[in-house]
Design an enzyme around this catalytic site. Sequence first.
Site, PDB file in Angstrom:
ATOM      1  N   ARG A  63      -4.486   4.391  -5.513  1.00  0.00           N
ATOM      2  CA  ARG A  63      -5.242   5.540  -4.987  1.00  0.00           C
ATOM      3  C   ARG A  63      -4.396   6.381  -4.037  1.00  0.00           C
ATOM      4  O   ARG A  63      -4.642   7.581  -3.860  1.00  0.00           O
ATOM      5  CB  ARG A  63      -6.542   5.073  -4.324  1.00  0.00           C
ATOM      6  CG  ARG A  63      -7.578   4.586  -5.328  1.00  0.00           C
ATOM      7  CD  ARG A  63      -8.850   4.115  -4.630  1.00  0.00           C
ATOM      8  NE  ARG A  63      -8.638   2.923  -3.847  1.00  0.00           N
ATOM      9  CZ  ARG A  63      -8.715   1.673  -4.315  1.00  0.00           C
ATOM     10  NH1 ARG A  63      -9.046   1.466  -5.567  1.00  0.00           N
ATOM     11  NH2 ARG A  63      -8.494   0.644  -3.529  1.00  0.00           N
ATOM     12  N   GLU A 100      -5.255 -12.507   1.617  1.00  0.00           N
ATOM     13  CA  GLU A 100      -6.174 -13.550   2.078  1.00  0.00           C
ATOM     14  C   GLU A 100      -5.916 -14.840   1.277  1.00  0.00           C
ATOM     15  O   GLU A 100      -5.835 -15.925   1.829  1.00  0.00           O
ATOM     16  CB  GLU A 100      -7.601 -13.059   1.874  1.00  0.00           C
ATOM     17  CG  GLU A 100      -8.593 -13.779   2.735  1.00  0.00           C
ATOM     18  CD  GLU A 100      -9.995 -13.246   2.523  1.00  0.00           C
ATOM     19  OE1 GLU A 100     -10.138 -12.151   1.930  1.00  0.00           O
ATOM     20  OE2 GLU A 100     -10.929 -13.945   2.912  1.00  0.00           O
TER      21      GLU A 100
HETATM   22  P1  AMP Z   1      -4.471  -4.001   3.307  1.00  0.00           P
HETATM   23  O1  AMP Z   1      -3.122  -4.392   2.783  1.00  0.00           O
HETATM   24  O2  AMP Z   1      -5.312  -5.161   3.693  1.00  0.00           O
HETATM   25  O3  AMP Z   1      -4.375  -2.963   4.423  1.00  0.00           O
HETATM   26  O4  AMP Z   1      -5.268  -3.349   2.099  1.00  0.00           O
HETATM   27  C1  AMP Z   1      -5.064  -2.042   1.776  1.00  0.00           C
HETATM   28  C2  AMP Z   1      -5.190  -1.782   0.304  1.00  0.00           C
HETATM   29  O5  AMP Z   1      -6.310  -2.468  -0.281  1.00  0.00           O
HETATM   30  C3  AMP Z   1      -5.414  -0.309   0.078  1.00  0.00           C
HETATM   31  O6  AMP Z   1      -4.517   0.109  -0.933  1.00  0.00           O
HETATM   32  C4  AMP Z   1      -6.859  -0.174  -0.317  1.00  0.00           C
HETATM   33  O7  AMP Z   1      -6.960   0.669  -1.436  1.00  0.00           O
HETATM   34  C5  AMP Z   1      -7.339  -1.574  -0.662  1.00  0.00           C
HETATM   35  N1  AMP Z   1      -8.548  -1.990   0.080  1.00  0.00           N
HETATM   36  C6  AMP Z   1      -8.625  -3.004   0.967  1.00  0.00           C
HETATM   37  N2  AMP Z   1      -9.859  -3.159   1.456  1.00  0.00           N
HETATM   38  C7  AMP Z   1     -10.618  -2.207   0.889  1.00  0.00           C
HETATM   39  C8  AMP Z   1     -12.009  -1.808   1.004  1.00  0.00           C
HETATM   40  N3  AMP Z   1     -12.875  -2.446   1.807  1.00  0.00           N
HETATM   41  N4  AMP Z   1     -12.421  -0.754   0.268  1.00  0.00           N
HETATM   42  C9  AMP Z   1     -11.559  -0.111  -0.534  1.00  0.00           C
HETATM   43  N5  AMP Z   1     -10.262  -0.424  -0.694  1.00  0.00           N
HETATM   44  C10 AMP Z   1      -9.775  -1.458   0.004  1.00  0.00           C
END
Ligand code: AMP
Length: 175
Positions: A63, A100
């Site tokens: 995205r 996770e």
């Molecule tokens: P992180 O590495 O945990 O910061 O996760 C970020 C990536 O996961 C991004 O590319 C988001 O598109 C996706 N993502 C994580 N959590 C969500 C959520 N609650 N809603 C939508 N996309 C998420």
Amino acid sequence: MPVTSADISAAIRDVPDFPKPGILFKDITPVLADPALLAGCMDLLAEGFRPGDIDAVVGIDARGFIFATGVALKLNAGFVPVRKKGKLPYETHAESYDLEYGSSTVELHIDAVKPGDRVLLLDDLLATGGTAAAAVNLLKRIDAKIMGVRFLVELGFLNGREKLACSEVRSVIQY
Ligand code: AMP
């Protein structure tokens, strides 16, 4: 009237338990489908930069590509993808990070930007920050100058920002 972050926030759809139980997924597709909101996202993400300030806008799979491309066009900059492992055809640098459960790897072409190029890193959402931190590490490995790291949405309670402390981090909408 210019689009505000509140307008965009009002159009984001919360989908509980996607892709797995306990996750409240922030669905941005209603924002993308609205031409005024779509353009507003690019304006807000590019705020403070003018054409000529940035050489490349880097987007994170998948995205992040949408926003990075729109902002790159506004800033007269190129677009560079950070992709999930195995998708880029040429030689890459790779960075793994913890999820996770298990881990994931992102890649960047070794010649995606020149050393010293001014880059802006974008993704749709900052959660734990693992993905964006891995992208930052990739950009450092090719000696890019990171001018900012920006997100449409930040889940502030997950403190992802702490993993990006070395860069200027901004988000349009915070939860
Ligand atoms: P992180 O590495 O945990 O910061 O996760 C970020 C990536 O996961 C991004 O590319 C988001 O598109 C996706 N993502 C994580 N959590 C969500 C959520 N609650 N809603 C939508 N996309 C998420």
